[in-house]
Design an enzyme around this catalytic site. Structure first.
Site, PDB file in Angstrom:
ATOM      1  N   PHE A  14      59.945  32.879  17.133  1.00  0.00           N
ATOM      2  CA  PHE A  14      58.983  32.534  18.192  1.00  0.00           C
ATOM      3  C   PHE A  14      59.114  31.063  18.627  1.00  0.00           C
ATOM      4  CE2 PHE A  14      54.330  31.028  18.340  1.00  0.00           C
ATOM      5  CZ  PHE A  14      54.267  31.066  19.714  1.00  0.00           C
ATOM      6  N   ILE A  15      58.848  30.130  17.726  1.00  0.00           N
ATOM      7  CA  ILE A  15      58.822  28.725  18.150  1.00  0.00           C
ATOM      8  C   ILE A  15      60.251  28.210  18.372  1.00  0.00           C
ATOM      9  CG2 ILE A  15      57.929  26.417  17.651  1.00  0.00           C
ATOM     10  CD1 ILE A  15      55.927  27.701  15.718  1.00  0.00           C
ATOM     11  N   SER A  91      57.107  33.511   7.863  1.00  0.00           N
ATOM     12  CA  SER A  91      56.000  32.782   8.486  1.00  0.00           C
ATOM     13  C   SER A  91      54.654  33.505   8.474  1.00  0.00           C
ATOM     14  CB  SER A  91      56.368  32.451   9.936  1.00  0.00           C
ATOM     15  OG  SER A  91      56.428  33.639  10.713  1.00  0.00           O
ATOM     16  N   THR A 133      53.410  23.298   8.583  1.00  0.00           N
ATOM     17  CA  THR A 133      52.133  23.865   9.040  1.00  0.00           C
ATOM     18  C   THR A 133      50.950  23.071   8.491  1.00  0.00           C
ATOM     19  OG1 THR A 133      50.712  25.785   8.674  1.00  0.00           O
ATOM     20  CG2 THR A 133      52.420  25.463   7.072  1.00  0.00           C
ATOM     21  N   ASP A 134      49.822  23.155   9.187  1.00  0.00           N
ATOM     22  CA  ASP A 134      48.597  22.529   8.673  1.00  0.00           C
ATOM     23  C   ASP A 134      48.034  23.291   7.473  1.00  0.00           C
ATOM     24  OD1 ASP A 134      47.722  24.796  10.040  1.00  0.00           O
ATOM     25  OD2 ASP A 134      46.212  23.762  11.242  1.00  0.00           O
ATOM     26  N   GLU A 135      48.566  24.515   7.235  1.00  0.00           N
ATOM     27  CA  GLU A 135      48.000  25.343   6.153  1.00  0.00           C
ATOM     28  C   GLU A 135      48.257  24.727   4.774  1.00  0.00           C
ATOM     29  OE1 GLU A 135      48.488  29.553   6.695  1.00  0.00           O
ATOM     30  OE2 GLU A 135      48.689  29.325   8.855  1.00  0.00           O
ATOM     31  N   TYR A 158      52.433  31.811   1.291  1.00  0.00           N
ATOM     32  CA  TYR A 158      53.108  31.191   2.446  1.00  0.00           C
ATOM     33  C   TYR A 158      52.886  29.682   2.449  1.00  0.00           C
ATOM     34  CZ  TYR A 158      53.565  29.427   7.236  1.00  0.00           C
ATOM     35  OH  TYR A 158      53.876  28.655   8.338  1.00  0.00           O
ATOM     36  N   ALA A 160      51.856  27.712   0.140  1.00  0.00           N
ATOM     37  CA  ALA A 160      52.391  27.046  -1.058  1.00  0.00           C
ATOM     38  C   ALA A 160      53.900  26.846  -0.930  1.00  0.00           C
ATOM     39  CB  ALA A 160      52.067  27.863  -2.300  1.00  0.00           C
ATOM     40  N   LYS A 162      55.552  26.522   1.917  1.00  0.00           N
ATOM     41  CA  LYS A 162      55.779  25.475   2.921  1.00  0.00           C
ATOM     42  C   LYS A 162      55.465  24.099   2.317  1.00  0.00           C
ATOM     43  CE  LYS A 162      56.819  25.851   6.701  1.00  0.00           C
ATOM     44  NZ  LYS A 162      58.144  25.948   7.373  1.00  0.00           N
ATOM     45  N   PRO A 291      42.622  38.348   1.391  1.00  0.00           N
ATOM     46  CA  PRO A 291      42.336  37.601   0.152  1.00  0.00           C
ATOM     47  C   PRO A 291      42.688  36.113   0.339  1.00  0.00           C
ATOM     48  CG  PRO A 291      43.901  39.423  -0.243  1.00  0.00           C
ATOM     49  CD  PRO A 291      43.672  39.364   1.231  1.00  0.00           C
TER      50      PRO A 291
HETATM   51  P1  NAD Z   1      59.015  33.419  13.173  1.00  0.00           P
HETATM   52  O1  NAD Z   1      58.681  34.275  12.005  1.00  0.00           O
HETATM   53  O2  NAD Z   1      58.718  33.898  14.557  1.00  0.00           O
HETATM   54  O3  NAD Z   1      60.584  33.080  13.154  1.00  0.00           O
HETATM   55  C1  NAD Z   1      61.261  32.731  11.982  1.00  0.00           C
HETATM   56  C2  NAD Z   1      62.765  32.760  12.274  1.00  0.00           C
HETATM   57  O4  NAD Z   1      63.453  32.339  11.093  1.00  0.00           O
HETATM   58  C3  NAD Z   1      63.284  34.147  12.640  1.00  0.00           C
HETATM   59  O5  NAD Z   1      64.172  34.051  13.734  1.00  0.00           O
HETATM   60  C4  NAD Z   1      64.021  34.604  11.374  1.00  0.00           C
HETATM   61  O6  NAD Z   1      65.091  35.494  11.633  1.00  0.00           O
HETATM   62  C5  NAD Z   1      64.516  33.247  10.840  1.00  0.00           C
HETATM   63  N1  NAD Z   1      64.764  33.290   9.392  1.00  0.00           N
HETATM   64  C6  NAD Z   1      63.924  33.768   8.423  1.00  0.00           C
HETATM   65  N2  NAD Z   1      64.525  33.680   7.212  1.00  0.00           N
HETATM   66  C7  NAD Z   1      65.753  33.126   7.420  1.00  0.00           C
HETATM   67  C8  NAD Z   1      66.819  32.766   6.565  1.00  0.00           C
HETATM   68  N3  NAD Z   1      66.766  32.987   5.241  1.00  0.00           N
HETATM   69  N4  NAD Z   1      67.924  32.202   7.107  1.00  0.00           N
HETATM   70  C9  NAD Z   1      67.997  31.986   8.457  1.00  0.00           C
HETATM   71  N5  NAD Z   1      67.027  32.321   9.322  1.00  0.00           N
HETATM   72  C10 NAD Z   1      65.913  32.883   8.803  1.00  0.00           C
HETATM   73  O7  NAD Z   1      58.318  32.020  12.881  1.00  0.00           O
HETATM   74  P2  NAD Z   1      57.659  30.966  13.884  1.00  0.00           P
HETATM   75  O8  NAD Z   1      56.262  31.355  14.121  1.00  0.00           O
HETATM   76  O9  NAD Z   1      58.582  30.736  15.026  1.00  0.00           O
HETATM   77  O10 NAD Z   1      57.625  29.670  12.943  1.00  0.00           O
HETATM   78  C11 NAD Z   1      58.732  28.769  12.915  1.00  0.00           C
HETATM   79  C12 NAD Z   1      58.418  27.643  11.966  1.00  0.00           C
HETATM   80  O11 NAD Z   1      57.223  26.974  12.373  1.00  0.00           O
HETATM   81  C13 NAD Z   1      58.184  28.079  10.521  1.00  0.00           C
HETATM   82  O12 NAD Z   1      58.778  27.130   9.672  1.00  0.00           O
HETATM   83  C14 NAD Z   1      56.669  28.071  10.370  1.00  0.00           C
HETATM   84  O13 NAD Z   1      56.293  27.815   9.037  1.00  0.00           O
HETATM   85  C15 NAD Z   1      56.302  26.920  11.299  1.00  0.00           C
HETATM   86  N6  NAD Z   1      54.957  26.959  11.891  1.00  0.00           N
HETATM   87  C16 NAD Z   1      54.551  28.065  12.569  1.00  0.00           C
HETATM   88  C17 NAD Z   1      53.299  28.068  13.168  1.00  0.00           C
HETATM   89  C18 NAD Z   1      52.821  29.260  13.968  1.00  0.00           C
HETATM   90  O14 NAD Z   1      51.659  29.300  14.395  1.00  0.00           O
HETATM   91  N7  NAD Z   1      53.658  30.261  14.241  1.00  0.00           N
HETATM   92  C19 NAD Z   1      52.468  26.949  13.068  1.00  0.00           C
HETATM   93  C20 NAD Z   1      52.926  25.833  12.356  1.00  0.00           C
HETATM   94  C21 NAD Z   1      54.178  25.840  11.778  1.00  0.00           C
HETATM   95  P1  TYD Z   2      47.472  34.678  11.875  1.00  0.00           P
HETATM   96  O1  TYD Z   2      47.878  34.869  13.296  1.00  0.00           O
HETATM   97  O2  TYD Z   2      48.032  35.625  10.848  1.00  0.00           O
HETATM   98  O3  TYD Z   2      47.767  33.164  11.508  1.00  0.00           O
HETATM   99  P2  TYD Z   2      47.377  32.317  10.174  1.00  0.00           P
HETATM  100  O4  TYD Z   2      46.957  33.246   9.114  1.00  0.00           O
HETATM  101  O5  TYD Z   2      48.677  31.639   9.851  1.00  0.00           O
HETATM  102  O6  TYD Z   2      46.306  31.373  10.609  1.00  0.00           O
HETATM  103  O7  TYD Z   2      45.887  34.780  11.788  1.00  0.00           O
HETATM  104  C1  TYD Z   2      45.046  33.920  12.547  1.00  0.00           C
HETATM  105  C2  TYD Z   2      43.609  34.220  12.149  1.00  0.00           C
HETATM  106  O8  TYD Z   2      43.290  35.561  12.588  1.00  0.00           O
HETATM  107  C3  TYD Z   2      43.368  34.217  10.660  1.00  0.00           C
HETATM  108  O9  TYD Z   2      42.076  33.677  10.400  1.00  0.00           O
HETATM  109  C4  TYD Z   2      43.422  35.677  10.255  1.00  0.00           C
HETATM  110  C5  TYD Z   2      42.888  36.376  11.482  1.00  0.00           C
HETATM  111  N1  TYD Z   2      43.428  37.729  11.743  1.00  0.00           N
HETATM  112  C6  TYD Z   2      42.548  38.801  11.973  1.00  0.00           C
HETATM  113  O10 TYD Z   2      41.322  38.658  11.936  1.00  0.00           O
HETATM  114  N2  TYD Z   2      43.101  40.023  12.232  1.00  0.00           N
HETATM  115  C7  TYD Z   2      44.438  40.246  12.255  1.00  0.00           C
HETATM  116  O11 TYD Z   2      44.891  41.425  12.476  1.00  0.00           O
HETATM  117  C8  TYD Z   2      45.328  39.143  12.038  1.00  0.00           C
HETATM  118  C9  TYD Z   2      46.817  39.332  12.054  1.00  0.00           C
HETATM  119  C10 TYD Z   2      44.766  37.888  11.798  1.00  0.00           C
END
Ligand code: NAD
Ligand code: TYD
Length: 352
Positions: A14-15, A91, A133-135, A158, A160, A162, A291
């Protein structure tokens, strides 16, 4: 700083895919991107359709697993990698609760392998930017914000994993002098997000008339950032951030989950009225809580704003409307994901 050969890991996610498009089209970057992605369930080459045709000299894809240390060493030498932007990760929190194994492998061991490959490049290596991540900071009460000084207190496998990778990045800067930057960002949303995360899941379920599962009381709070704002922040930090430093990135958009789901229902009603009538809010279904569910996240990004001048451009209302429009205009993309068809296509194109 000039980067010639930038390794982007996880660029089909995604990102990462939004970042690659942003970097090639919207910034002063003139180098080449090598996108290394193992194409897990979340990696979809369709997220980058058209990019190779538009930038044949400046973009290339290699199917590569960051857990494969010798392969990484080869890639770094073959493409003379001088910088890394590291997105690749498992992720999704719910998956980490069910099966933490791959989170430990990819997020911790994979990051370690990349750091080692970067270190082996020696003096020619310019920058390792780690996306986190902020998590990692754990959960907030009703008031206050995470700053870069907030102690780490991750609560899910997750977060932990990161947190562990963040510590490794910091240690490689302190111990070996590796030029690093690190960013901890709040929840992203926007085009191409895999429909297991809250916002795309709710949009697609609402369109399909399926239940909208809200965990617990629906009052958990996240701080939402539109994905291209995140991409802009990452590039700003890579170009201008102080080496060895961490920057928080946030959207100044704290929202309770239930409020988001209601907004999605109303926007979907407006943009795609249901054939049989009836408001989408009737689909909202409270389900048992996750959980260890963190109650509230909120980011203080004043360091990034004060030092580098970044702030988010998109409001939550405008970003959510854009996102819903994107999912409406790209039903084939989500249909292929939800039916599993895209994974058989990946197997055909790239092998297992
Ligand atoms: P995503 O799950 O959409 O994409 C992850 C990508 O990594 C995929 O293309 C997958 O094929 C690739 N990948 C997974 N394991 C791999 C491996 N062993 N070798 C090579 N490629 C591999 O994730 P995202 O939401 O785009 O997140 C990207 C990054 O940003 C992550 O590090 C995540 O922790 C961080 N992040 C995400 C969010 C969010 O809201 N999505 C927020 C803050 C930080
Ligand atoms: P998510 O998109 O999984 O991101 P993160 O857990 O990394 O914050 O979830 C965002 C918020 O939405 C989180 O508080 C969990 C909640 N959630 C639901 O209530 N229902 C759902 O089906 C999902 C996937 C998340």
């Amino acid at each position: 700083m000039d980067i010639e050969n930038l390794l982007v890991t996880g660029g089909c996610g995604f990102i990462g895919s939004n970042f690659i498009r942003h970097l090639l089209a919207k910034t002063g970057f003139r180098g080449r991107i090598i996108n290394a992605d193992s194409l897990t369930y979340a990696g979809n080459p369709e997220n980058l359709s058209g990019v190779k045709d538009e930038f044949p000299e400046r973009y290339l894809f290699r199917k590569a697993d960051i857990c494969d240390a010798p392969l990484l060493q080869e890639l770094f030498a073959e493409y003379r990698i001088d910088a890394v932007c590291h997105f690749a990760a498992e992720s999704h929190v719910d998956r980490s609760i069910k099966r933490p194994d791959s989170f430990i492998q990819t997020n911790i061991i994979g990051t370690f392998n990349l750091l080692e490959a970067a270190r082996a490049r020696g003096g020619g290596f310019r920058l390792f930017h780690h996306i986190s991540t902020d998590e990692v900071y754990g959960s907030l009460g009703p008031v206050g914000h995470f700053t870069e000084e907030t102690p780490y207190r991750p609560n899910s496998p997750y977060s932990a994993s990161k947190a562990s990778s963040d510590h490794l990045v910091r240690a490689y800067h302190e111990t070996y002098g590796l030029p690093t930057t690190l960013s901890n960002c709040s929840n992203n949303y926007g085009p191409c997000q895999f429909p297991e995360k809250l916002i795309p899941l709710m949009i697609l379920n609402a369109l399909e008339g399926k239940p909208l599962p809200v965990y617990g009381d629906g009052r958990n709070v996240r701080d939402w950032l539109y994905v291209t704002d995140h991409c802009e922040a990452i590039w700003t930090i890579m170009m201008e951030g102080r080496r060895g430093e961490t920057y928080n990135i946030g959207g100044q958009a704290e929202m309770e989950n239930i409020a988001i789901v209601e907004m999605i229902c109303d926007l979907v009603d407006e943009l795609a009225p249901a054939a049989a009538g009836g408001f989408r809010r009737r689909l909202i279904t409270y389900v048992p809580d996750r959980p260890g569910h963190d109650r509230r996240y909120a980011i203080d990004f004043s360091k990034l704003h004060g030092e580098l001048g970044w702030s988010p451009g998109e409001s939550f209302a405008s970003g959510l409307r854009k996102t819903i429009r994107w999912y409406l205009a790209n039903r084939a993309w989500s249909d292929r994901i939800r039916s599993g068809e895209y994974q058989s296509w990946i197997r055909e194109q790239y092998g297992q």
